[in-house]
Scaffold this active site. Sequence first.
Site, PDB file in Angstrom:
ATOM      1  N   ASP A   1       2.761  -6.021   7.697  1.00 59.02           N
ATOM      2  CA  ASP A   1       1.559  -5.201   7.800  1.00 59.02           C
ATOM      3  C   ASP A   1       0.367  -6.131   7.595  1.00 59.02           C
ATOM      4  OD1 ASP A   1      -0.624  -3.518   7.431  1.00 59.02           O
ATOM      5  OD2 ASP A   1       0.618  -1.906   6.620  1.00 59.02           O
TER       6      ASP A   1
ATOM      7  N   TYR B   1     -10.194  -0.669  11.291  1.00 62.25           N
ATOM      8  CA  TYR B   1     -11.475  -0.207  10.713  1.00 62.25           C
ATOM      9  C   TYR B   1     -11.880  -1.048   9.517  1.00 62.25           C
ATOM     10  CZ  TYR B   1      -7.855   2.323   8.129  1.00 62.25           C
ATOM     11  OH  TYR B   1      -6.716   2.642   7.436  1.00 62.25           O
ATOM     12  N   LYS B   2     -10.993  -1.967   9.072  1.00 59.51           N
ATOM     13  CA  LYS B   2     -11.326  -2.835   7.938  1.00 59.51           C
ATOM     14  C   LYS B   2     -12.094  -4.051   8.472  1.00 59.51           C
ATOM     15  CE  LYS B   2      -7.622  -0.843   5.191  1.00 59.51           C
ATOM     16  NZ  LYS B   2      -6.178  -0.808   4.987  1.00 59.51           N
TER      17      LYS B   2
ATOM     18  N   PHE C   1       0.854  -1.180   0.000  1.00 58.51           N
ATOM     19  CA  PHE C   1       0.000   0.000   0.000  1.00 58.51           C
ATOM     20  C   PHE C   1       0.897   1.239   0.000  1.00 58.51           C
ATOM     21  CE2 PHE C   1      -2.859   3.076   2.069  1.00 58.51           C
ATOM     22  CZ  PHE C   1      -4.010   2.886   1.329  1.00 58.51           C
TER      23      PHE C   1
ATOM     24  N   ARG D   1     -13.128  -4.169  -6.797  1.00 59.98           N
ATOM     25  CA  ARG D   1     -12.714  -4.979  -5.648  1.00 59.98           C
ATOM     26  C   ARG D   1     -13.913  -5.308  -4.761  1.00 59.98           C
ATOM     27  NH1 ARG D   1      -8.526  -2.568  -1.136  1.00 59.98           N
ATOM     28  NH2 ARG D   1     -10.263  -1.151  -0.808  1.00 59.98           N
TER      29      ARG D   1
END
Length: 396
Positions: A183, A208-209, A112, A355
Amino acid sequence: MANILKKDAFILPEGVIYLDGNSLGPMPKAVSARVQTMLTDEWGEMLIRGWNGAGWMDQPSRVGDSVGRIIGAPAGSVVMGDTLSLKVFQALAAAIKMVPDRRVILSDTGNFPSDLYMAEGLVGLLEQGYELRTVAPEEVMDAIDDTIAVVMLTQVDYRTGRLHDMNTVTSVAHANGAVMLWDLAHTAGAIEVDLTGSNCEFAIGCTYKYLNGGPGAPAFIYVRPDLAETIQPALSGWLGHRKPFDFDLNYKAGAGIERMRVGTPPVIQLTALEVAMELWADVDMTELRAASIALQEQFITEIERDVPQLTLASPRDSAQRGSQVSWRFHEGYAAMQAVIDRGVIGDFRAPDIMRFGFTPMYLDGGDVSAAVKIIADVMNNDLWDVDKYKVRSKVT
Ligand SMILES: *Cc1c(COP(=O)(O)O)cnc(C)c1O
């Protein structure tokens, strides 16, 4: 799978099939009342007494333990705070100090961007000849040699869902004398991991995912317990000090993982996350992973049967994939907007990726079939080919 599907525990708007829990999880129903109570009874009534009386000061470690349980980390090895980007900086800064004679940080082009940006920033700040080297994800293993100080990877590729084998990469890093930093942004709450078993030195991730902690929920950091007393925090804030309330003029790192705390914790946000984490207490991650794969396999089969315009961008082998399925389509942005307009929420990642995330806590096979019907309708009837779907919003 008795404890996996908990649809009733979430607020899921009527008419929405939510396939974006990999980006922002939905709100658990219990959150609003509990946050309200925190606001009125704790902040409102207790005021500053809440730090001791309501346990606010211990919340980052307490919630850290609940996150640790689902990533295979022992109690006392994970602490919450800040955002994931800051945790990248913090973990990487500590990691490079462990290998003082080497100057290369190895990452991959599937990482990312924020992780890479933070590494670039650290390299620039240090001005000690450090280099951030990125190679294609498939080339990482071959690129690890005895010049690498730190291998810094995100386990699941945010675009394609491609999965790194955590144990294998970590052991190759270690065999070459490098420190391993993982990560887990798209791993925690999505697939089973055993941080202890992997033997990696550092792991970080957001909540938060897949963990449903709410927008802006704090990140987590794990440090292998045998190192936690020796690493020197670069972000040496007062709440990572051994005795913050001695107000010493000099920094002394706190006990163990506590030293990775920086400043005042976001109590309201941590309260929402603490409630969300209660839903994970009885979840078997092996079962959750199996349920996730079943949903993804169904989705791939049905999309390939009904929507031949879409090209699979994710690995076909479920063992090589996280908990998302991505497709390439030249007008992917417009197509996703048209799909969202009809109640199926996924997202778009440049340049051409549609996605979809799979979260068995609140999705079942019926949702997958219903979503495929809508996607097929949009794609087979060119319903995306409308001007309003082609205007890019700030967040895609
Ligand atoms: C989501 C994500 C981030 C976001 O970082 P924030 O600081 O929380 O905005 C960073 N890195 C990875 C790998 C991610 O998936």
